[in-house]
Scaffold this motif. Structure first.
Motif, PDB file in Angstrom:
ATOM      1  N   ALA A 163     -26.178   3.376 -23.000  1.00 20.97           N
ATOM      2  CA  ALA A 163     -26.304   3.063 -24.429  1.00 20.97           C
ATOM      3  C   ALA A 163     -26.533   4.329 -25.242  1.00 20.97           C
ATOM      4  N   LEU A 164     -27.300   5.268 -24.725  1.00 21.75           N
ATOM      5  CA  LEU A 164     -27.533   6.534 -25.420  1.00 21.75           C
ATOM      6  C   LEU A 164     -26.231   7.316 -25.565  1.00 21.75           C
ATOM      7  N   ILE A 165     -25.497   7.442 -24.486  1.00 24.56           N
ATOM      8  CA  ILE A 165     -24.226   8.176 -24.523  1.00 24.56           C
ATOM      9  C   ILE A 165     -23.229   7.475 -25.442  1.00 24.56           C
ATOM     10  N   GLU A 208     -32.503   1.212 -16.515  1.00 27.97           N
ATOM     11  CA  GLU A 208     -32.472   2.655 -16.776  1.00 27.97           C
ATOM     12  C   GLU A 208     -31.035   3.143 -16.944  1.00 27.97           C
ATOM     13  N   ASN A 241     -29.844   2.010 -20.329  1.00 32.14           N
ATOM     14  CA  ASN A 241     -30.356   2.850 -21.413  1.00 32.14           C
ATOM     15  C   ASN A 241     -29.582   4.159 -21.517  1.00 32.14           C
ATOM     16  N   GLN A 242     -29.251   4.764 -20.393  1.00 32.47           N
ATOM     17  CA  GLN A 242     -28.485   6.005 -20.416  1.00 32.47           C
ATOM     18  C   GLN A 242     -27.080   5.778 -20.957  1.00 32.47           C
ATOM     19  N   GLN A 290     -37.938   7.405 -31.523  1.00 30.21           N
ATOM     20  CA  GLN A 290     -36.834   6.859 -32.301  1.00 30.21           C
ATOM     21  C   GLN A 290     -36.351   7.862 -33.336  1.00 30.21           C
ATOM     22  N   SER A 325     -36.325  11.077 -33.079  1.00 33.39           N
ATOM     23  CA  SER A 325     -35.483  12.076 -32.411  1.00 33.39           C
ATOM     24  C   SER A 325     -34.125  11.485 -32.063  1.00 33.39           C
ATOM     25  N   TYR A 326     -34.092  10.220 -31.658  1.00 31.15           N
ATOM     26  CA  TYR A 326     -32.823   9.553 -31.360  1.00 31.15           C
ATOM     27  C   TYR A 326     -31.980   9.429 -32.637  1.00 31.15           C
ATOM     28  N   GLY A 380     -23.907   5.454 -27.993  1.00 34.87           N
ATOM     29  CA  GLY A 380     -24.332   5.562 -29.385  1.00 34.87           C
ATOM     30  C   GLY A 380     -23.973   6.904 -29.992  1.00 34.87           C
ATOM     31  N   ILE A 381     -24.224   7.967 -29.256  1.00 36.10           N
ATOM     32  CA  ILE A 381     -23.901   9.298 -29.753  1.00 36.10           C
ATOM     33  C   ILE A 381     -22.388   9.448 -29.910  1.00 36.10           C
ATOM     34  N   LEU A 436     -28.321  11.010 -33.612  1.00 36.29           N
ATOM     35  CA  LEU A 436     -27.182  10.228 -34.095  1.00 36.29           C
ATOM     36  C   LEU A 436     -26.597  10.840 -35.368  1.00 36.29           C
TER      37      LEU A 436
END
Length: 127
Positions: free
Chosen positions: A45-47, A39, A42-43, A99, A101-102, A49-50, A106
């Motif tokens: 990786a999200l930060i 978890e 994932n958080q 995906q 929304s992700y 990626g953006i 991006l």
């Protein structure tokens, strides 16, 4: 427009690819040698990626010196389109709603990065 497609978007997408590879290696090392759970991964990786897409849009717009919103959005669209294409080819799966929304986030990050990058001060050549 020719400059936009040939050079500017190449700088943006190239910087995104390099940074994604570096950050993926760092996350893999953290996952391997620490007790990080998925978890948290994932958080992060999200930060990442953006942030990386925003940086790529910023680089593209900085190099283009005009129409930063277009350079950023184009950079984001090229990168996200390649991600969707790879998923379709290698995983044989369509894109899911989360995906989408992700991917939209991006593209939005790259678009905003482009608007910031076009307004960054340019270095002047000193003689």
């Amino acid at each position: 427009m020719k400059k936009m497609v040939q050079g500017v978007l190449g700088y943006g997408v190239g910087s995104i690819l390099v940074l994604m590879i570096v950050f993926a290696a760092l996350l893999a090392l953290l996952l391997r040698f620490t007790t990080m759970d998925y978890e948290t991964l994932n958080q992060m990786a999200l930060i990442a990626g953006i942030s990386i897409l925003a940086f790529g849009g910023m680089i593209a717009a900085y190099k283009g010196e005009q129409k930063g919103w277009l350079a950023g959005a184009g950079t984001g669209l090229i990168f996200v389109s390649s991600m969707v294409l790879f998923q379709l080819i290698f995983e044989n799966k369509w894109v899911s709603l989360p995906q989408l929304s992700y991917f939209g986030g991006l593209i939005l990050a790259a678009w905003l990065g482009g608007m910031i990058g076009v307004n960054l001060p340019k270095r002047s050549a000193k003689r």
